[in-house]
Design a protein around this motif. Structure first.
Motif, mmCIF file in Angstrom:
data_model
loop_
_atom_site.group_PDB
_atom_site.id
_atom_site.type_symbol
_atom_site.label_atom_id
_atom_site.label_comp_id
_atom_site.label_asym_id
_atom_site.label_seq_id
_atom_site.Cartn_x
_atom_site.Cartn_y
_atom_site.Cartn_z
ATOM 1 N N ASN A 68 -26.137 -60.891 41.821
ATOM 2 C CA ASN A 68 -25.755 -61.493 40.229
ATOM 3 C C ASN A 68 -27.064 -61.460 39.245
ATOM 4 O O ASN A 68 -26.584 -61.870 38.276
ATOM 5 N N GLY B 56 -27.565 -64.553 35.834
ATOM 6 C CA GLY B 56 -26.087 -64.635 36.460
ATOM 7 C C GLY B 56 -25.988 -65.707 37.650
ATOM 8 O O GLY B 56 -25.132 -65.992 38.270
ATOM 9 N N ILE C 71 -33.603 -53.217 39.672
ATOM 10 C CA ILE C 71 -32.736 -52.746 38.342
ATOM 11 C C ILE C 71 -31.664 -53.546 38.228
ATOM 12 O O ILE C 71 -31.314 -53.978 37.116
ATOM 13 N N THR D 125 -32.519 -56.998 35.797
ATOM 14 C CA THR D 125 -32.639 -56.814 34.567
ATOM 15 C C THR D 125 -31.437 -57.314 33.769
ATOM 16 O O THR D 125 -31.259 -57.627 32.585
ATOM 17 N N PHE D 126 -30.270 -57.027 34.296
ATOM 18 C CA PHE D 126 -29.122 -57.381 34.071
ATOM 19 C C PHE D 126 -29.148 -59.047 33.641
ATOM 20 O O PHE D 126 -29.895 -59.752 34.567
ATOM 21 N N SER D 127 -28.468 -59.422 32.515
ATOM 22 C CA SER D 127 -28.059 -60.845 32.149
ATOM 23 C C SER D 127 -29.461 -61.615 32.074
ATOM 24 O O SER D 127 -29.785 -62.447 32.672
ATOM 25 N N ASN E 248 -30.988 -63.197 28.816
ATOM 26 C CA ASN E 248 -31.172 -63.219 27.451
ATOM 27 C C ASN E 248 -32.694 -63.540 27.165
ATOM 28 O O ASN E 248 -33.581 -63.818 28.003
ATOM 29 N N GLU E 249 -32.877 -63.572 25.798
ATOM 30 C CA GLU E 249 -34.167 -63.934 25.528
ATOM 31 C C GLU E 249 -34.865 -65.431 25.978
ATOM 32 O O GLU E 249 -35.927 -65.577 25.920
ATOM 33 N N LEU F 291 -40.145 -55.925 34.300
ATOM 34 C CA LEU F 291 -40.302 -54.641 33.394
ATOM 35 C C LEU F 291 -41.694 -54.178 34.191
ATOM 36 O O LEU F 291 -41.870 -52.780 34.214
ATOM 37 N N GLN G 8 -31.712 -45.513 38.100
ATOM 38 C CA GLN G 8 -30.993 -46.342 37.443
ATOM 39 C C GLN G 8 -29.388 -46.247 37.536
ATOM 40 O O GLN G 8 -28.615 -47.112 37.714
ATOM 41 N N MET H 18 -26.749 -48.560 39.540
ATOM 42 C CA MET H 18 -25.538 -48.968 38.882
ATOM 43 C C MET H 18 -24.302 -48.513 39.442
ATOM 44 O O MET H 18 -23.228 -49.166 39.499
ATOM 45 N N GLU I 167 -21.397 -50.654 41.332
ATOM 46 C CA GLU I 167 -19.781 -50.602 40.985
ATOM 47 C C GLU I 167 -18.959 -50.087 41.801
ATOM 48 O O GLU I 167 -17.678 -50.207 41.665
#
Lengths: 206, 206
Positions: free
Chosen positions: A31, A35, A114, A117-119, A121-122, A132, A173, A177, A181
């Motif tokens: 997640n 997430g 990898i 890094t999804f989800s 926000n700042e 990173l 990457q 992904m 999926e």
DNA sequence: TGTATTTTGTACCGATTGGTATGAAATTAT
DNA sequence: ATAATTTCATACCAATCGGTACAAAATACA
């Protein structure tokens, strides 16, 4: 230091801290950081919130420890592929290894770094920056390896090691992904093979 | 239908609905679906929550409308690249176009569709499924174009259109992630060029 | 047997999430 | 002018977020 330090005094911990961390890694893996909620974590780890905070600090520190666990695995993709002598075998090993590892059913699909890094926000900027930094550390390992190959005359004249490393990263990457999926091992193997063929024929002397 | 339909009766809307939707797209583009909160949206759109719900339904429907706006742009990457006759030019156009568009400073970096799958836990399953359907629709366009090329004898014998389409998709995803992480146009152009060179020399007859 | 120490479960904290009830304001139609 | 209609801003809703206070429970040491 990092080994299981017996507390010896006080009520003994009622759960395996290493196993709990592995469960936490699996949730973050699936997640991402933002997430994942505390309730998902505690449920997967089989403990309550105060136990989590006592053992791991907070959500952020738990995430860092989980990522450490992920990166320090002996069967790391990079560690295996980098054992090859010829850079052509390294490139093939990295791409085919990624296809295999990202679709391994014994853990969540794709690459944990990898996916993480999804989800983000700042709000959780430190998480983003840390992930990173880890990723660019891995990319630097690629650059170093390809520069070595260049010095040993394995690469074609026009091939820039930095660009080749970026291309490999982009492929990781993309493969990650597609695995997340639901792509199958067979699919990703074919993609990795085609990518490797193209890269090798253009950039590596035979 | 989709044009500005004057309500004519009642208090007139105090904001431009198309402009507000574009602002919403920008926020989703940057932060993904789950990573975007209602307060971020209303602030960027310059309206209050009841106005948002009256004009767009709810957060989910607003997202779908924003993605529709994104995909129906005339200067779409695919629409431009698919104008080329030779499949080699299509492949080059897609990769170089992606590098250019994903780093275009006039909007958030990367691909909005690819970025949106970030941060979608199982709660917003419909979002994930919808975005996945859109993505596979685009992938099918690639498959169809490469099958056409195969029938016209442009592809090498061993080249499977489906695999080539998956590889292109993986490269888009990688380029999008690197753009979102701050890669420059120059970097991505070099990566795209190297990728295109490899793909073309192995899979396309010259 | 206490006593000190640590972990445990419960119950709570303020803040934020997506979403709404409500009434005032602004417009067209009558 | 008045009624009908639509949008507006304020203020609120239950649920969830990450995080914690507190006391009971469980152990080692004295």
């Amino acid at each position: 230091m990092t080994t299981t330090k017996a507390a010896c005094v006080g009520r003994p911990r009622g759960f395996d801290i290493d196993l709990a961390l592995e469960q936490a890694l699996n949730v973050f893996w699936r997640n991402g950081y933002e997430g994942t909620s505390l309730s998902e974590l505690t449920e997967a780890m089989g403990i309550k919130k105060p136990s989590l905070y006592a053992a791991f600090g907070n959500k952020e520190q738990l995430f860092f420890k989980a990522i450490d666990l992920y990166e320090n695995r002996p069967d790391s993709l990079f560690n295996i592929a980098f054992q090859h002598e010829r850079v052509a075998d390294v490139i093939r090993g990295l791409l085919l290894g990624a296809a295999a590892q990202f679709t391994d059913c014994s853990h969540p699909q794709g690459c944990a770094l990898i996916n993480s890094t999804f989800s983000c926000n700042e709000a959780s900027e430190s998480i983003k920056q840390t992930v990173l930094a880890r990723k660019s550390k891995h990319k630097q390992r690629l650059v170093d390896r390809f520069e070595l190959a260049q010095n040993q005359g394995e690469l074609q004249e026009g091939c820039e090691p930095v660009v080749l490393a970026s291309l490999m990263t982009a492929l990781f990457q993309g493969l990650s992904m597609q695995a997340s999926e639901g792509a199958s091992l067979d699919e990703l193997q074919k993609v990795a093979t085609m990518a490797a063929e193209g890269i090798l024929t253009v950039n590596v002397k035979r």
